[in-house]
Design an enzyme around this catalytic site. Structure first.
Site, PDB file in Angstrom:
ATOM      1  N   LYS A 266       0.809  -1.368   0.022  1.00 20.95           N
ATOM      2  CA  LYS A 266       0.279   0.516   0.233  1.00 20.95           C
ATOM      3  C   LYS A 266       0.966   1.493   0.119  1.00 20.95           C
ATOM      4  CE  LYS A 266      -4.338  -1.813   2.477  1.00 20.95           C
ATOM      5  NZ  LYS A 266      -5.353  -1.618   1.853  1.00 20.95           N
ATOM      6  N   ASP A 277      -7.164  -3.185  11.146  1.00 16.22           N
ATOM      7  CA  ASP A 277      -8.204  -4.068   9.811  1.00 16.22           C
ATOM      8  C   ASP A 277      -7.979  -5.924  10.936  1.00 16.22           C
ATOM      9  OD1 ASP A 277      -8.445  -4.131   6.785  1.00 16.22           O
ATOM     10  OD2 ASP A 277      -7.018  -4.711   6.668  1.00 16.22           O
ATOM     11  N   ASP A 336      -3.284  -7.552  -2.135  1.00 14.41           N
ATOM     12  CA  ASP A 336      -3.477  -6.523  -0.694  1.00 14.41           C
ATOM     13  C   ASP A 336      -5.253  -6.916  -0.832  1.00 14.41           C
ATOM     14  OD1 ASP A 336      -4.150  -4.279   0.701  1.00 14.41           O
ATOM     15  OD2 ASP A 336      -4.347  -3.107  -0.845  1.00 14.41           O
ATOM     16  N   GLU A 338      -6.172  -9.610   0.936  1.00 15.95           N
ATOM     17  CA  GLU A 338      -6.195 -10.502   1.738  1.00 15.95           C
ATOM     18  C   GLU A 338      -7.574 -10.756   2.377  1.00 15.95           C
ATOM     19  OE1 GLU A 338      -5.244  -7.660   2.357  1.00 15.95           O
ATOM     20  OE2 GLU A 338      -6.334  -7.503   4.338  1.00 15.95           O
ATOM     21  N   ARG A 340     -10.394 -11.692   2.181  1.00 17.45           N
ATOM     22  CA  ARG A 340     -11.453 -13.117   1.475  1.00 17.45           C
ATOM     23  C   ARG A 340     -10.321 -13.877   1.178  1.00 17.45           C
ATOM     24  NH1 ARG A 340     -11.379  -9.319  -4.033  1.00 17.45           N
ATOM     25  NH2 ARG A 340     -11.084  -7.855  -2.571  1.00 17.45           N
TER      26      ARG A 340
HETATM   27  N1  BES Z   1      -8.011  -3.878   4.996  1.00 17.54           N
HETATM   28  C1  BES Z   1      -8.080  -3.172   2.844  1.00 17.54           C
HETATM   29  C2  BES Z   1      -9.458  -2.463   2.952  1.00 17.54           C
HETATM   30  C3  BES Z   1     -10.010  -1.292   3.319  1.00 17.54           C
HETATM   31  C4  BES Z   1      -9.040  -0.145   2.915  1.00 17.54           C
HETATM   32  C5  BES Z   1      -9.956  -0.987   4.467  1.00 17.54           C
HETATM   33  C6  BES Z   1      -9.739   1.289   3.213  1.00 17.54           C
HETATM   34  C7  BES Z   1     -10.246   0.222   5.729  1.00 17.54           C
HETATM   35  C8  BES Z   1      -9.927   1.082   4.999  1.00 17.54           C
HETATM   36  C9  BES Z   1      -8.261  -5.156   2.046  1.00 17.54           C
HETATM   37  O1  BES Z   1      -7.463  -5.476   2.745  1.00 17.54           O
HETATM   38  C10 BES Z   1      -7.685  -4.322   1.040  1.00 17.54           C
HETATM   39  O2  BES Z   1      -6.498  -3.813   0.743  1.00 17.54           O
HETATM   40  N2  BES Z   1      -8.643  -4.469   0.215  1.00 17.54           N
HETATM   41  C11 BES Z   1      -8.420  -4.005  -1.022  1.00 17.54           C
HETATM   42  C12 BES Z   1      -8.792  -4.923  -2.487  1.00 17.54           C
HETATM   43  C13 BES Z   1      -8.242  -4.394  -3.850  1.00 17.54           C
HETATM   44  C14 BES Z   1      -6.562  -4.771  -3.552  1.00 17.54           C
HETATM   45  C15 BES Z   1      -8.778  -5.566  -4.571  1.00 17.54           C
HETATM   46  C16 BES Z   1      -8.554  -2.312  -1.829  1.00 17.54           C
HETATM   47  O3  BES Z   1      -9.782  -2.041  -1.008  1.00 17.54           O
HETATM   48  O4  BES Z   1      -7.768  -1.323  -2.582  1.00 17.54           O
HETATM   49 ZN    ZN Z   2      -7.172  -5.972   4.313  1.00 17.98          ZN
HETATM   50 MN    MN Z   3      -5.320  -4.992   2.340  1.00 19.30          MN
END
Ligand code: BES
Ligand code: ZN
Ligand code: MN
Length: 495
Positions: A266, A277, A336, A338, A340
């Site tokens: 990220k 998270d 990222d 992860e 799921r």
């Molecule tokens: N933990 C994040 C989702 C998240 C984002 C929670 C912002 C709280 C605030 C999750 O693991 C993630 O990184 N999701 C990605 C998915 C993508 C890579 C398909 C996302 O939402 O960008």
């Molecule tokens: Zn996450």
């Molecule tokens: Mn993630």
């Protein structure tokens, strides 16, 4: 020490306290004080005059403080706005705002609940005061916790209603504390240690599947996400089993103690808040802590899939294929995505027990925040009745929740050349895609719901009964759901 909320038969005009909290609705001709009979007269009409001169609008959460200057024993009156149509939700929000504003005072008396009488009114205000007084001060060298020690709820409401409110607030606060804890202290192992400690005093059975057991049993999703970290991943199981249960449900929580994104790293700004998270698992743990005290009549199991998502030479790589619990395979195209991956294992594992319903809670996607904003949960479900139950429960708990679709035809976005599915696809409808991925791991015929709490799990600034930081969202929604289901459930008991 959290404040004590006590039922009291004293009346507002005579009660001694640092602040007397009363409610005002927004009427057509300005604010209207509700309940708290005789206060304005005892203050020689100064209250009404103050509200007019302060241009008090009585929007939900507006607070204005009126000194009483010895006219009544209460040192000041705090008038709290309840909006045009006061109900239990506005009472809770107003009490939360009042608690934040009155944080320097030790003793409070409240007749707020008289402003919108209902069975839930007193309990909702109790919840609001306790939730609004919350501050996470563990790492402050000069902590400034709320000074509120005692809230007298006037009008002698049943103590049981206040106790229920306090239990729900305490469960939420446990979830907040876990969510706010930095990832350096709250590793999966530390999370498990705290859960085990809690379980002992709350009538729960606790079993922890360590890394080697996860390997033996084939939890490839949890292991794959955890393998980039020096902190081992694990699966925490909790079990609550009352006498003569009327049904059996499973709660699943995403417990990523830190989400760096892994090798699909990220950007710095997006990583800042990723100690939160594990908020989904925090909510599940909060719920479990309250079941015995609330006398929930369902058998409830919790599965917390916990890992730290880190980049390293041992981390899962884009292109790697993971074999989940139960045998389905996933090509990891984005490390990222992860959440799921760990939830897939837990959903497949939980499905084996054939529960009446399985509900997972996760900070799963940034996309749900794009869809619903930062204060609402996205509700996905394969069964309309279950979705309706959860949305009604959220409404009763005063948490925002909105149904989202599971368009089956979108799933082809996750087609993989090498595995059953890949874990990330197009940017569009990202929250739906994530939910569709999860659905693949739910056993046939099992009612399932997924709560995406990526938005409301954390607050940028305080609002209503919600503090800045970890919010404990979904804890009270799930408690309300279990309460309602325990009372109303009429199906056969499946075992
Ligand atoms: N933990 C994040 C989702 C998240 C984002 C929670 C912002 C709280 C605030 C999750 O693991 C993630 O990184 N999701 C990605 C998915 C993508 C890579 C398909 C996302 O939402 O960008
Ligand atoms: Zn996450
Ligand atoms: Mn993630």
């Amino acid at each position: 020490m959290p404040a004590q909320v006590i039922s009291s038969s004293e009346d507002a005009v005579h009660v001694s306290c640092d602040a007397l909290v009363i409610g005002a609705a927004r009427g057509d001709d300005g604010p209207e004080i509700r309940g708290a009979d005789g206060i304005d007269a005892a203050l020689d009409g100064h209250l009404a005059q103050h509200l007019a001169e302060a241009a008090f609008k009585a929007k939900v959460g507006d607070v204005t403080i009126v000194p009483t200057l010895g006219r009544i024993p209460a040192r000041c009156v705090a008038v709290v706005g309840l909006g045009a149509e006061p109900d239990a939700t506005s009472l809770r929000r107003a009490a939360g705002a009042a608690a934040r504003r009155l944080g320097e005072r030790a003793s409070i008396a409240s007749c707020l609940h008289e402003a919108a009488p209902s069975d839930d009114a007193a309990g909702a205000t109790a919840e609001g005061f306790l939730l609004g007084a919350y501050r996470f001060t563990l790492y402050k060298t000069e902590p400034h916790p709320s000074k509120i020690q005692r809230v007298l709820v006037l009008g002698a409401p049943p103590a049981s209603a206040l106790e229920r409110g306090a239990t729900r607030a305490e469960a939420t606060i446990l979830a907040r504390d876990l969510t706010n804890e930095p990832a350096s202290t709250l590793s999966p192992r530390e999370l498990a240690r705290r859960v085990r400690e809690m379980a002992g005093s709350r009538g729960l059975e606790c079993t922890i599947l360590e890394e080697t057991e996860l390997e033996d049993k084939g939890f490839g999703g949890i292991l794959g996400v955890g393998k980039g970290s020096s902190e081992p991943p694990l699966l925490i199981q909790l079990h609550y089993s009352p006498q003569d249960p009327v049904g059996r449900v499973i709660l699943v929580g995403k417990g990523i103690t830190f989400d760096s994104g892994g090798l699909s790293l990220k950007p710095a700004g997006s990583m800042e808040s990723m100690k939160t998270d594990m908020a989904g698992s925090a909510a599940v743990i909060g719920v479990m802590s309250a079941l015995e005290r609330l006398g929930i009549k369902l058998e409830v199991s919790a599965l917390v899939a916990s890992a730290e998502n880190m980049p390293s030479s041992s981390a899962v790589r884009p292109g790697d294929v993971l074999v989940h619990y139960g045998g389905k395979t996933t090509e990891v195209t984005n490390t990222d995505a992860e959440g799921r991956l760990v939830l897939a294992d837990a959903l497949a594992f939980g499905s084996e027990q054939k529960p009446d319903a399985i509900v997972d809670v996760a900070t799963l996607t940034g996309a749900i925040m794009v869809a619903l904003g930062a204060k609402s949960t996205g509700v996905f479900s394969n069964e309309d009745a279950l979705a309706d139950e959860l949305i009604s429960a959220a409404l009763a708990a005063g948490e925002r929740a909105w149904r989202m679709p599971l368009y089956p035809e979108y799933l082809s976005d996750l087609d993989s050349e090498v595995a059953d599915h890949k874990n990330s696809g197009s940017r569009w409808g990202g929250a739906i895609l994530a939910a569709l991925f999860l659905q693949e791991f739910v056993g046939k015929g099992i009612p399932w719901a997924h709560l995406d709490i990526a938005g409301p799990a954390r607050a940028e600034s305080a609002y209503e009964e919600v503090p800045k930081g970890g919010t404990g969202v979904a804890t009270r929604t799930l408690i309300s759901w279990l309460e309602a289901r325990g009372e109303n459930w009429s199906g056969d008991i499946k075992r």
